[in-house]
Design an enzyme around this catalytic site. Structure first.
Site, mmCIF file in Angstrom:
data_model
loop_
_atom_site.group_PDB
_atom_site.id
_atom_site.type_symbol
_atom_site.label_atom_id
_atom_site.label_comp_id
_atom_site.label_asym_id
_atom_site.label_seq_id
_atom_site.Cartn_x
_atom_site.Cartn_y
_atom_site.Cartn_z
ATOM 1 N N SER A 115 0.977 -1.231 0.013
ATOM 2 C CA SER A 115 0.069 -0.111 0.040
ATOM 3 C C SER A 115 0.873 1.284 -0.089
ATOM 4 O O SER A 115 1.992 1.252 0.158
ATOM 5 C CB SER A 115 -0.914 -0.018 1.144
ATOM 6 O OG SER A 115 -1.582 -1.236 1.403
ATOM 7 N N ASP A 173 -7.906 9.374 -8.939
ATOM 8 C CA ASP A 173 -7.849 8.284 -7.940
ATOM 9 C C ASP A 173 -8.870 7.137 -8.310
ATOM 10 O O ASP A 173 -9.110 6.614 -7.580
ATOM 11 C CB ASP A 173 -8.067 8.751 -6.520
ATOM 12 C CG ASP A 173 -7.759 7.730 -5.561
ATOM 13 O OD1 ASP A 173 -6.318 7.022 -6.073
ATOM 14 O OD2 ASP A 173 -8.300 7.537 -4.394
ATOM 15 N N ASN A 191 -3.325 3.658 -7.714
ATOM 16 C CA ASN A 191 -3.209 4.972 -8.358
ATOM 17 C C ASN A 191 -1.646 5.396 -8.495
ATOM 18 O O ASN A 191 -0.718 4.957 -7.798
ATOM 19 C CB ASN A 191 -4.024 5.880 -7.569
ATOM 20 C CG ASN A 191 -3.494 5.707 -5.828
ATOM 21 O OD1 ASN A 191 -3.959 5.054 -5.169
ATOM 22 N ND2 ASN A 191 -2.632 7.001 -5.819
#
Length: 571
Positions: free
Chosen positions: A209, A341, A298
């Protein structure tokens, strides 16, 4: 917080009862010796993991099998008797925060993770705790969308979990004791681990992440026995420019200023080192072709494109790589040079589907934030078809502005991180959809070095109605068969079963079963907190259970809780 196991006397429980009402009824907390102890635990072999798709007893993968279909083959609980589904037990974890975990079940032992990286082993028949592990999180963490963990992986006698301080830990599955841990990436630079890993052939595959922090994304393989790094695939290659695409995967105009981007590229060079590209969710594994399929999130910063010229490969893409080496095989980019996004986050699914000529081919499916369900060829990642829009699409790809540009879908989707489920007999995929229009505000800022870096803000449009829908899409044609609308956006996951049912939860606490063919709502239970986690199913001593976490969502601020609930049939 004291942890409790609640055993429910079925005669006193109503199908639509809430946890609060159960607590005040004639129920009793008991201490009962578990019947499925760690000593009974079978070693999880590669063969067991390979055959999980047909395993009607266990739930060995975060999405049930390597294909990630989330289709459970047991039909004991079905459309004819689901009205008799009642809570069997309720287990309270120590952390009252977002619960996004999928239970893993091995021979009657359930493993669940929580926010802030706790792990519990639970007797799956009684709800009794077997062991509890609490990871000691380091002093520095940076994570988006809540301190979540989406689950564990099991292999041999070990259990694996990624952590908020960017580590991979291996625990003894029988005792919960730490066997090894390894640093996956540097949390000071914005990396964290929230996804459930996958284990295949002694390799633990885990992504990262941190797309909102200027990371360089990756998928890594570690040795399952030692934690040694085996290979790394970077999701932002050293040449991330691409082909200067002017349209998205469906042909919509992206409204790019290519000439301006080329001027920026000449000045600053390729931005791949801090371009983002997180891997939010568990990859799918094609064991026959020895390929790993995953989706990439993204670019960084999400809204300000002035510092990232080009297509920003491989952000917002489906990617396939070689299982043995991690080498690139193919990709398809859904939204080149994303400024909204609209990252790809829902786990991909492997299935067989007709191509344009009607020939059945190996395919891979992804449900996107864009509001489309995409079906690709596994051979080369090319797009076979995309579905009808499952949510409204308005003013798509209008550039963000300082004052704010409204667009739908908003930054939460479409389909967010929620895993879909597939019913192969019906040719349907079930997606949890979000209708939440947003305004996209541009505010340029330099790379902050591991701190939050959005390049502006996306704000929920208060004048708009927000809702969710469970949508059934025919992946053979792209047509929508039916939908079940909900009063709030849907975030969590779906489970389809051979009993003709689809299970899913809502942010208002409802946990539901609907008819897989028609969408008719057949059963519902009020859990008392947001059911924003993917359900699982398993069988112990001939009795099928459905299990789900009810802990709410930090991302959409649904009511928090700390319950794992298992349901079964009563006479």
């Amino acid at each position: 917080m004291e942890r409790k196991t609640v055993l429910l006397r079925f005669a006193a429980v109503l199908a639509g009862a809430s946890i609060a009402s159960l607590a005040s009824s004639e129920t009793h907390a008991q201490t009962i010796k578990g019947t499925h102890l760690p000593a009974d635990l079978r070693i999880v072999t590669q063969r067991m993991l390979d055959l999980a798709e047909g395993d009607g007893n266990n739930f060995l993968h975060p999405n049930h099998n390597y294909k990630q279909t989330r289709f459970y083959p047991n039909a004991q609980i079905n459309t004819a008797n689901v009205r008799r589904l009642r809570p069997a037990w309720l287990f309270q974890v120590d952390v009252r925060e977002s619960l996004e975990t999928t239970p893993i079940v091995v021979d009657g032992v359930m493993y669940v993770t929580t926010a802030y990286n706790h792990v519990y082993a639970i007797d799956a028949a009684t709800g009794e705790q077997i062991w509890h592990y609490k990871h000691r999180i380091g002093p520095i963490t940076a994570y988006c969308c809540g301190p979540n963990n989406r689950g564990a992986a099991v292999y041999d006698d070990l259990l694996y979990m990624g952590t908020l301080d960017a580590k991979l830990v291996a625990l003894d599955a029988k005792t919960g004791k730490l066997v090894w841990e390894t640093q996956v990436a540097d949390p000071e630079l914005g990396y964290s681990e929230t996804m459930a890993p996958v284990v295949v052939e002694n390799k633990v595959l885990i992504g990262t992440s941190g797309g909102e922090y200027g990371i360089r994304g990756f998928l890594k393989a570690f040795d399952a026995k030692t934690g040694r790094l085996l290979w790394t695939f970077y999701t932002t290659p050293e040449n991330s420019v691409g082909v200067w695409a002017t349209k998205d995967a469906t042909g919509k105009d992206l409204r790019r200023d290519i000439a301006k981007e080329k001027e920026i590229l000449a000045k600053i060079g390729d931005p791949y080192r801090w371009l983002g590209g997180p891997v939010w969710q568990t990859p799918a594994v094609d064991r026959v072709r020895r390929k790993v399929f995953f989706v990439v999130g993204n670019p960084a910063p999400p809204l300000d494109d002035s510092q990232r010229p080009g297509d920003n490969l491989y952000t917002n893409s489906l990617v396939a790589i070689d299982l043995d080496t991690g080498r690139y095989h193919c990709h398809l980019q859904y939204v080149p040079h994303d400024r909204w996004d609209m990252d790809a986050v829902s786990p991909p699914v492997l299935l067989d589907a007709p191509d344009e000529t009607g020939k059945i081919v190996p395919a891979v499916l992804h449900a996107g934030k864009t509001g489309y369900v995409y079906v690709h060829r596994r051979e080369d990642c090319s797009l076979i078809r995309y579905s009808e829009p499952i949510v409204p699409q308005e003013n798509m790809w209008a550039p963000p502005t300082p004052e704010g540009t409204r667009m739908a879908p908003g930054a939460n989707g479409g389909v967010g991180w929620s895993p879909v489920a597939v019913h192969p007999g019906l040719g349907l995929v079930y997606a949890l959809a979000i209708h939440q229009p947003m305004t996209f505000h541009l505010q340029s800022s330099p790379y902050p070095g591991g701190k939050l870096w959005l390049g502006g803000a996306f704000r929920v449009s208060p004048a708009d109605e927000h809702w969710g829908a469970l949508v059934a899409v025919d992946y053979r044609t792209g047509a929508i068969r039916w939908e079940v609308k909900t009063p709030q956006p849907l975030l969590g996951g779906a489970l389809a079963t051979a009993g003709g049912l689809v299970f899913f939860g809502e942010g208002n606490g409802r946990f539901n079963a609907v008819d897989a063919a028609t969408g008719a709502r057949l059963w519902s239970f009020q859990a008392g907190a947001g059911v924003n986690a993917p359900p699982a199913s398993y069988t112990v001593d001939g009795k099928q259970y459905i299990a789900v976490a009810a802990g709410g969502s930090a991302q959409l601020d649904f009511k928090r809780g700390n319950a794992i609930i298992a349901f079964t049939l009563v006479e």
